[in-house]
Enzyme design. Structure first.
Site, PDB file in Angstrom:
ATOM      1  CD  GLU A 122      -3.780  -1.249   2.471  1.00 29.21           C
ATOM      2  OE1 GLU A 122      -3.329  -0.413   3.210  1.00 29.21           O
ATOM      3  OE2 GLU A 122      -3.660  -2.480   1.839  1.00 29.21           O
ATOM      4  CD  GLU A 265      -2.903  -6.505   4.721  1.00 31.05           C
ATOM      5  OE1 GLU A 265      -3.620  -6.473   4.996  1.00 31.05           O
ATOM      6  OE2 GLU A 265      -1.945  -6.474   3.851  1.00 31.05           O
TER       7      GLU A 265
END
Ligand SMILES: *[C@@H]1O[C@H](CO)[C@@H](O)[C@H](O)[C@H]1NC(C)=O
Ligand SMILES: *[C@@H]1O[C@H](CO)[C@@H](O)[C@H](O)[C@H]1NC(C)=O
Ligand SMILES: *[C@@H]1O[C@H](CO)[C@@H](O)[C@H](O)[C@H]1NC(C)=O
Length: 351
Positions: A122, A265
């Site tokens: 991210e 994830e």
């Protein structure tokens, strides 16, 4: 030489990956190594032994030598993260990419099976975003030079924050911000290389928790029996696939139509947010997720695409994570017993 910050980003993820339609002897669940050292309840070897006991075939880890040592000869596929803190140096200093290879890959490569190098988590969008693709290129070159360029996927992980929205999937685009802050170049790189996988963090839980009035629980948990979203000719019974297709549409619009996806994830917490986070709901989500991945044969938009790599977050609850919302995703208790039935010891019988 910059010093490496081993413990700033520490993950070991639960990875689920099966050849299409087949059921192996083991369930490939990756487990997140607790990210904050005081919270680590066990030694790396005990954790790797837990993987073996439950037939966990894949793992997502940070670059921790003790964990890599414990993985030697284990037959567990390893996705190794390059921490966000190291991305800029890897991008601007080719010697650092070589150094990183000699520290974390080369000493283990003969008895640890590396499958992914995840360059930043991210990091896009953000101030480090523009360094992600140059870092990926440098690492890819080092791997190419050592004959590993086609067997290890160099990738990065992004969240759904890089999308303007996900429903309907066919209207999704990457945000201008994400494209300008590095994603455009990442897509260009991935479209060009053979091992072209973008990793995405997909959490139907967060979507549902943010808007329970408009997002159906059964849609978020793979329990809907009929199409919940009808998007032209494509019908969606679950939000997970809808989110993957939103990424596929956005990739097409960013000239990345050949780029494949893996899920870095996903998961559902057992506590922390009222009746939206219970053990029962977490169990339903993760059990259905594993079934979905075991039987995965593409999305409505890209059917017949074969297996999917997907990592469940996380192995244990991470009670010192400053982000309270990420504390309760554990599928095992710190005493190494399952938080709820998901994987069976000594061979998987659930699927
Ligand atoms: C999609 O759902 C619509 C409406 O429920 C239905 O008419 C159509 O047959 C479905 N299409 C497919 C491909 O399942
Ligand atoms: C896609 O490619 C076209 C043609 O080369 C170019 O004009 C456009 O800017 C590209 N889009 C993105 C998002 O990179
Ligand atoms: C949580 O409680 C609210 C209020 O009673 C209820 O409307 C909602 O359906 C519950 N959600 C779940 C997931 O049980």
């Amino acid at each position: 030489m910059a010093s490496l910050s081993f413990f700033q980003i520490v993950w070991i993820m639960v990875l689920v990956n099966f050849p299409t339609g087949t059921i192996g002897d083991k369930v490939n669940i990756g487990v997140s190594y607790p990210r904050f050292p005081p919270d680590v309840p066990s030694l790396p070897q005990e954790i790797i032994d837990l993987y073996k006991k439950y037939g966990i075939g894949k793992i997502r880890i940070p670059p921790i030598p003790d964990v890599l040592e414990a993985l030697r000869g284990s037959d567990i596929d390893v996705a190794l993260g390059i921490p966000n803190e190291d991305v800029e140096t890897m991008a601007t200093n080719f010697d650092f990419a070589t150094f990183w290879y000699t520290q974390f890959i080369e000493p283990y490569v003969h008895d640890v099976k590396f499958t992914f190098m995840i360059v930043g988590n991210e990091a896009i969008p953000g101030e480090r975003g523009s360094f992600v693709s140059p870092a990926m290129r440098n690492l890819q070159t080092v791997l190419d030079n050592n004959g590993l360029g086609s067997s290890i996927h160099v990738t990065t992980a992004v969240s759904t924050n890089v999308l303007d929205f996900t429903i309907p999937p066919s209207a999704a685009e990457f945000t201008i911000e994400a494209l300008n802050e590095g994603l455009d170049k990442v897509v260009e790189f991935l479209q060009y290389v053979a091992s072209n996988v973008l990793m995405v963090n997909v959490y139907p839980y967060y979507d549902y928790a943010a808007d329970p009035a408009n997002i159906r629980l059964d849609f978020a948990q793979f329990t809907a029996n009929e199409a919940v979203i009808v998007d032209d000719t494509l019908n969606y019974t679950n939000l997970f696939d809808a989110t993957l297709d939103a990424f596929f549409w956005a990739l097409e619009r960013a000239n990345g139509s050949d780029v494949r996806l893996a899920v870095a994830e996903t998961g559902w917490p057992t506590a922390g947010n009222g009746n939206v986070t219970t053990t029962a709901l977490a169990s339903t989500y993760n059990n259905n997720l594993v079934k979905h991945v075991v039987n995965y044969n593409g999305t409505p938009k890209k059917p017949g695409q074969g297996g999917l790599d997907a990592f469940i977050f996380s192995l244990f609850d991470e009670n010192t994570d400053p982000d309270m919302g990420r504390r309760n995703f554990g599928i095992f208790n710190s005493n190494l017993e399952p938080a709820y039935p998901l994987f069976s010891a000594n061979g998987n019988k659930h699927f």
